[in-house]
Design a protein around this motif. Structure first.
Motif, PDB file in Angstrom:
ATOM      1  N   GLU A 401       0.710  -1.151  -0.026  1.00 51.32           N
ATOM      2  CA  GLU A 401      -0.058  -0.473   0.120  1.00 51.32           C
ATOM      3  C   GLU A 401       0.417   0.998   0.337  1.00 51.32           C
ATOM      4  O   GLU A 401       2.200   1.370   0.700  1.00 51.32           O
ATOM      5  CB  GLU A 401      -1.010   0.015   0.964  1.00 51.32           C
ATOM      6  N   ILE A 402       0.771   2.416  -0.792  1.00 50.32           N
ATOM      7  CA  ILE A 402       1.310   3.045  -0.560  1.00 50.32           C
ATOM      8  C   ILE A 402       0.218   4.305   0.645  1.00 50.32           C
ATOM      9  O   ILE A 402      -0.787   5.102   0.682  1.00 50.32           O
ATOM     10  CB  ILE A 402       0.790   4.496  -1.848  1.00 50.32           C
ATOM     11  N   ARG A 403       1.172   4.838   1.123  1.00 51.52           N
ATOM     12  CA  ARG A 403       0.947   5.545   3.033  1.00 51.52           C
ATOM     13  C   ARG A 403       1.101   7.625   2.290  1.00 51.52           C
ATOM     14  O   ARG A 403       1.760   7.328   1.535  1.00 51.52           O
ATOM     15  CB  ARG A 403       1.496   4.916   4.055  1.00 51.52           C
ATOM     16  N   PRO A 404      -0.253   7.806   2.711  1.00 51.90           N
ATOM     17  CA  PRO A 404       0.460   9.670   2.878  1.00 51.90           C
ATOM     18  C   PRO A 404       1.806   9.669   3.012  1.00 51.90           C
ATOM     19  O   PRO A 404       1.715   9.248   4.960  1.00 51.90           O
ATOM     20  CB  PRO A 404      -1.001  10.171   3.097  1.00 51.90           C
ATOM     21  N   VAL A 405       2.202  10.993   3.799  1.00 49.70           N
ATOM     22  CA  VAL A 405       3.260  11.715   4.248  1.00 49.70           C
ATOM     23  C   VAL A 405       2.484  12.622   4.294  1.00 49.70           C
ATOM     24  O   VAL A 405       1.721  13.417   4.405  1.00 49.70           O
ATOM     25  CB  VAL A 405       4.401  11.787   3.508  1.00 49.70           C
ATOM     26  N   PRO A 406       3.294  13.052   5.446  1.00 50.29           N
ATOM     27  CA  PRO A 406       2.673  14.565   5.978  1.00 50.29           C
ATOM     28  C   PRO A 406       2.993  15.939   4.892  1.00 50.29           C
ATOM     29  O   PRO A 406       3.875  15.817   4.432  1.00 50.29           O
ATOM     30  CB  PRO A 406       3.581  14.764   7.330  1.00 50.29           C
ATOM     31  N   ASN A 407       1.707  17.040   5.756  1.00 50.08           N
ATOM     32  CA  ASN A 407       2.104  18.014   4.162  1.00 50.08           C
ATOM     33  C   ASN A 407       2.374  17.762   2.514  1.00 50.08           C
ATOM     34  O   ASN A 407       3.232  18.186   2.032  1.00 50.08           O
ATOM     35  CB  ASN A 407       3.007  19.236   4.852  1.00 50.08           C
ATOM     36  N   GLY A 408       1.304  16.750   2.308  1.00 49.93           N
ATOM     37  CA  GLY A 408       1.573  16.616   0.898  1.00 49.93           C
ATOM     38  C   GLY A 408       1.438  17.697  -0.028  1.00 49.93           C
ATOM     39  O   GLY A 408       1.849  17.686  -1.273  1.00 49.93           O
ATOM     40  N   GLU A 409      -0.014  18.828   0.417  1.00 51.00           N
ATOM     41  CA  GLU A 409      -0.446  19.862  -0.601  1.00 51.00           C
ATOM     42  C   GLU A 409       0.331  20.702  -0.579  1.00 51.00           C
ATOM     43  O   GLU A 409       1.094  21.689  -1.711  1.00 51.00           O
ATOM     44  CB  GLU A 409      -1.602  20.442   0.118  1.00 51.00           C
ATOM     45  N   GLU A 410       1.349  20.869   0.459  1.00 56.23           N
ATOM     46  CA  GLU A 410       2.373  22.529   0.655  1.00 56.23           C
ATOM     47  C   GLU A 410       3.718  21.634  -0.317  1.00 56.23           C
ATOM     48  O   GLU A 410       4.293  22.056  -1.124  1.00 56.23           O
ATOM     49  CB  GLU A 410       3.113  22.454   2.494  1.00 56.23           C
ATOM     50  N   ARG A 411       4.176  20.611  -0.297  1.00 54.91           N
ATOM     51  CA  ARG A 411       4.993  19.731  -1.297  1.00 54.91           C
ATOM     52  C   ARG A 411       4.345  20.595  -2.992  1.00 54.91           C
ATOM     53  O   ARG A 411       5.875  20.422  -3.211  1.00 54.91           O
ATOM     54  CB  ARG A 411       5.361  18.383  -0.922  1.00 54.91           C
ATOM     55  N   LEU A 412       3.651  19.660  -3.031  1.00 59.58           N
ATOM     56  CA  LEU A 412       2.728  20.259  -3.830  1.00 59.58           C
ATOM     57  C   LEU A 412       2.932  21.166  -4.817  1.00 59.58           C
ATOM     58  O   LEU A 412       3.274  21.379  -5.934  1.00 59.58           O
ATOM     59  CB  LEU A 412       1.568  19.320  -4.541  1.00 59.58           C
ATOM     60  N   LYS A 413       2.541  22.646  -3.881  1.00 63.18           N
ATOM     61  CA  LYS A 413       2.679  24.058  -4.100  1.00 63.18           C
ATOM     62  C   LYS A 413       4.261  24.561  -4.225  1.00 63.18           C
ATOM     63  O   LYS A 413       4.726  24.279  -5.774  1.00 63.18           O
ATOM     64  CB  LYS A 413       2.391  24.280  -3.643  1.00 63.18           C
ATOM     65  N   GLU A 414       4.971  23.669  -3.537  1.00 57.96           N
ATOM     66  CA  GLU A 414       7.128  23.733  -3.923  1.00 57.96           C
ATOM     67  C   GLU A 414       7.292  23.661  -4.927  1.00 57.96           C
ATOM     68  O   GLU A 414       8.080  23.989  -5.916  1.00 57.96           O
ATOM     69  CB  GLU A 414       7.529  23.527  -2.407  1.00 57.96           C
ATOM     70  N   ALA A 415       6.574  22.284  -5.006  1.00 57.90           N
ATOM     71  CA  ALA A 415       7.183  21.533  -6.842  1.00 57.90           C
ATOM     72  C   ALA A 415       6.369  22.502  -8.256  1.00 57.90           C
ATOM     73  O   ALA A 415       6.999  22.580  -9.455  1.00 57.90           O
ATOM     74  CB  ALA A 415       6.785  20.141  -6.836  1.00 57.90           C
ATOM     75  N   ALA A 416       4.888  23.073  -7.817  1.00 54.94           N
ATOM     76  CA  ALA A 416       4.721  23.607  -8.943  1.00 54.94           C
ATOM     77  C   ALA A 416       5.144  24.548  -8.599  1.00 54.94           C
ATOM     78  O   ALA A 416       5.631  25.481 -10.226  1.00 54.94           O
ATOM     79  CB  ALA A 416       2.880  23.694  -8.931  1.00 54.94           C
ATOM     80  N   LYS A 417       5.973  25.283  -7.844  1.00 63.31           N
ATOM     81  CA  LYS A 417       7.219  26.608  -7.744  1.00 63.31           C
ATOM     82  C   LYS A 417       8.062  26.506  -8.945  1.00 63.31           C
ATOM     83  O   LYS A 417       8.293  27.746  -9.594  1.00 63.31           O
ATOM     84  CB  LYS A 417       6.981  27.386  -6.431  1.00 63.31           C
ATOM     85  N   HIS A 418       8.329  25.261  -9.072  1.00 62.11           N
ATOM     86  CA  HIS A 418       9.737  24.812  -9.649  1.00 62.11           C
ATOM     87  C   HIS A 418       9.226  24.753 -10.780  1.00 62.11           C
ATOM     88  O   HIS A 418      10.153  23.915 -11.748  1.00 62.11           O
ATOM     89  CB  HIS A 418      10.162  24.438  -9.193  1.00 62.11           C
ATOM     90  N   GLY A 419       8.302  24.302 -11.956  1.00 62.70           N
ATOM     91  CA  GLY A 419       7.881  24.176 -12.987  1.00 62.70           C
ATOM     92  C   GLY A 419       7.345  23.143 -13.753  1.00 62.70           C
ATOM     93  O   GLY A 419       7.613  22.759 -14.518  1.00 62.70           O
ATOM     94  N   PHE A 420       6.734  22.264 -12.128  1.00 62.38           N
ATOM     95  CA  PHE A 420       7.090  20.614 -12.469  1.00 62.38           C
ATOM     96  C   PHE A 420       5.683  20.410 -12.949  1.00 62.38           C
ATOM     97  O   PHE A 420       4.748  21.610 -12.402  1.00 62.38           O
ATOM     98  CB  PHE A 420       7.088  19.726 -11.121  1.00 62.38           C
ATOM     99  N   LYS A 421       5.093  19.651 -13.757  1.00 59.38           N
ATOM    100  CA  LYS A 421       3.777  19.295 -14.215  1.00 59.38           C
ATOM    101  C   LYS A 421       3.300  18.192 -13.471  1.00 59.38           C
ATOM    102  O   LYS A 421       2.088  18.083 -13.541  1.00 59.38           O
ATOM    103  CB  LYS A 421       4.136  19.895 -15.838  1.00 59.38           C
ATOM    104  N   HIS A 422       3.321  16.967 -13.601  1.00 63.82           N
ATOM    105  CA  HIS A 422       3.170  16.174 -13.137  1.00 63.82           C
ATOM    106  C   HIS A 422       3.693  15.889 -11.953  1.00 63.82           C
ATOM    107  O   HIS A 422       4.561  15.829 -11.641  1.00 63.82           O
ATOM    108  CB  HIS A 422       3.487  14.848 -14.350  1.00 63.82           C
ATOM    109  N   ALA A 423       2.684  15.098 -10.914  1.00 66.79           N
ATOM    110  CA  ALA A 423       2.749  14.158 -10.098  1.00 66.79           C
ATOM    111  C   ALA A 423       2.369  12.712  -9.763  1.00 66.79           C
ATOM    112  O   ALA A 423       1.003  12.960  -9.713  1.00 66.79           O
ATOM    113  CB  ALA A 423       2.627  15.775  -8.764  1.00 66.79           C
ATOM    114  N   ILE A 424       3.077  11.871  -9.129  1.00 66.77           N
ATOM    115  CA  ILE A 424       2.509  10.943  -7.964  1.00 66.77           C
ATOM    116  C   ILE A 424       2.392  10.935  -6.877  1.00 66.77           C
ATOM    117  O   ILE A 424       3.610  10.729  -6.777  1.00 66.77           O
ATOM    118  CB  ILE A 424       3.135   9.341  -9.382  1.00 66.77           C
ATOM    119  N   ILE A 425       1.131  11.131  -6.001  1.00 65.78           N
ATOM    120  CA  ILE A 425       1.444  10.705  -4.774  1.00 65.78           C
ATOM    121  C   ILE A 425       0.514  10.139  -4.105  1.00 65.78           C
ATOM    122  O   ILE A 425      -0.693   9.984  -5.178  1.00 65.78           O
ATOM    123  CB  ILE A 425       0.650  12.023  -4.158  1.00 65.78           C
TER     124      ILE A 425
END
Length: 454
Positions: A401-425
């Motif tokens: 199983e793939i378990r969640p990690v803390p502060n997932g949305e904050e991690r995605l916003k940081e990645a989007a700020k650096h220009g990343f377009k796709h994410a597997i979470i």
């Protein structure tokens, strides 16, 4: 002056002996007796209002009667150091900083003291002469008019001189060179380090002096000396990185005044250590074209997310036993995750050498690196590059199983700020609101993540 009475205690069982022996008479362990000072039990019993550790009269008080006021912090003018400390220096705090030789411990402390021109400071060195410290400060172009120096290794002499100097900030470089006259063992021994540190900590608490203590590290990378040394201080900082490299990482492993595992990134320049404002940029290789075995993950160190590149190399093993090598990650966890991939992903790698590396020398201790590690290993195994604009994070359980990690949305916003377009979470980390410009794939099982790459 009356001679202090010495006693010897066993580091294995804690029993106390009046004289040294090669073997402990209680537990039978060899070479475990350490020299220490015998404190008479009647020293405080005769005075019911004796002076406590903080210098105040000891009394029992109700928790509701204690006034709550936040200690004012003094900024160090070094943004990355302030981040690791939790916002700045706190009066009366004791900070232990360790790292490999030549990593920059003395440099950053000398920079901090010289830059704080409005604070009375003192630099106590037992390893260098005053001329050496002065030459380093002049080479770095630091303001040196207000900084006071002291070269001494006897802790009693240091405290006597400091009581007249009354500094607000003091540096001890290093604790392994100090010794107390009350003990007969050599400087650097366990008993000398423990007793010298105890006197320094008590002085800092009683006078509200901010104290930096430099400590050496062993070949395993841990602070040399007794483990109790880390319990006596308020903050423990570790310098990480290659002494011959450009970048240094300052990590807080204990902090009573801030977040634990906070990270500060520095670059070694001709003018000393300079803070890196965008540390994610130095941990991303930015290949000209996609390469197999490389994936970008978003880790969270302290209070901020950090983008790092995880690289994997899977090659056929020509020896009798397949190798599992990791740099920046735990090696045992790699073996466990490869077993999960075999069982739940039907990808056997028992006959493959697997090498894992974190670009930039950063060490990842959180489980969010599990899913990126497996996808990078799968990419190298199949020789199929992953999209260069994709980030991955998530914990992988033994059941696949793939378990969640803390502060997932904050991690995605940081990645989007650096220009990343796709994410597997992980599926449980699905953001509550869509993130502009990013396509997010949520997975609940390891097989789902593997299918998303096809």
């Amino acid at each position: 002056m009356a001679k202090k009475k010495l006693q010897y205690y066993c580091t294995s069982c804690g029993s106390v002996h009046s004289k040294w022996n090669g073997q402990c008479a209680d537990c039978g362990a060899w070479n475990t007796l350490e020299e220490s000072l015998a404190t008479p039990a009647s020293a405080t019993a005769s005075n019911p209002r004796f002076t406590g550790y903080s210098g105040e009269a000891v009394s029992i008080r109700s928790l509701s009667d204690i006034s709550i006021q936040e200690d004012p912090r003094t900024p160090t003018n070094v943004q990355e150091l302030d981040r690791v400390l939790g916002g700045g220096l706190v009066a009366g705090s004791v900070i232990l900083i360790g790292g490999d030789p030549g990593i920059g411990k003395s440099t950053i402390l000398l920079q901090t003291l010289c830059d704080l021109t409005n604070i009375k400071s003192l630099y106590v060195t037992g390893e260098e002469s005053m001329q050496q410290v002065s030459l380093r400060a002049r080479r770095l172009g630091l303001p040196i008019d207000h900084l006071r120096l002291l070269t001494e290794t006897c802790v009693e002499t240091v405290l006597t001189l400091v009581q007249n100097e009354k500094p607000q900030l003091m540096v001890i470089d290093s604790i392994q060179t100090l010794y107390t006259e009350q003990l007969q063992s050599a400087p650097g021994s366990v008993s000398q380090i423990r007793e010298s540190a105890a006197q320094l900590v008590r002085f800092a608490k009683q006078t509200q002096t901010t104290l930096f203590i430099v400590g050496h590290v062993t070949k395993e990378g841990t602070l040399a000396g007794p483990r109790v040394l880390e319990h006596m201080v308020d903050t423990v900082l570790y310098f990480e990185g290659d002494p011959g490299g450009r970048y240094r990482i300052l990590r807080a492993v204990k902090n009573r005044f801030g977040a634990v595992n906070e990270l500060g990134v520095f670059a070694m320049t001709e003018q000393g250590l300079k803070g890196v404002s965008n540390p994610s940029a130095i941990f991303l290789s930015r290949h000209e074209e996609p390469v197999a075995g490389s994936v970008i993950m978003v880790t969270r160190e302290g209070t901020r997310p950090l983008l790092v590149e995880l690289q994997a190399l899977v090659d056929e093993s020509h020896g009798g036993h397949a190798r599992r090598v990791t740099l920046g990650l735990e090696q045992n966890r790699l073996a466990m995750l490869l077993a999960v991939m075999h069982r739940h992903g039907d990808i056997p790698m028992f006959d493959q050498d697997v090498f894992i590396n974190i670009v930039g020398g950063v060490k990842i201790s959180e489980t969010a690196a599990d899913l990126p590690l497996l996808l990078a290993a799968l990419s190298s195994f199949r020789n199929r590059p992953l999209p260069s604009d994709m980030v991955v994070f998530g914990e992988v359980g033994l059941a696949g199983e793939i378990r969640p990690v803390p502060n997932g949305e904050e991690r995605l916003k940081e990645a989007a700020k650096h220009g990343f377009k796709h994410a597997i979470i992980p599926k449980a980390n699905r953001p509550h609101h869509p993130i502009a410009g990013m396509q997010i794939i949520t997975v609940a099982r390891l097989q789902d993540a593997m299918d998303a790459l096809r």
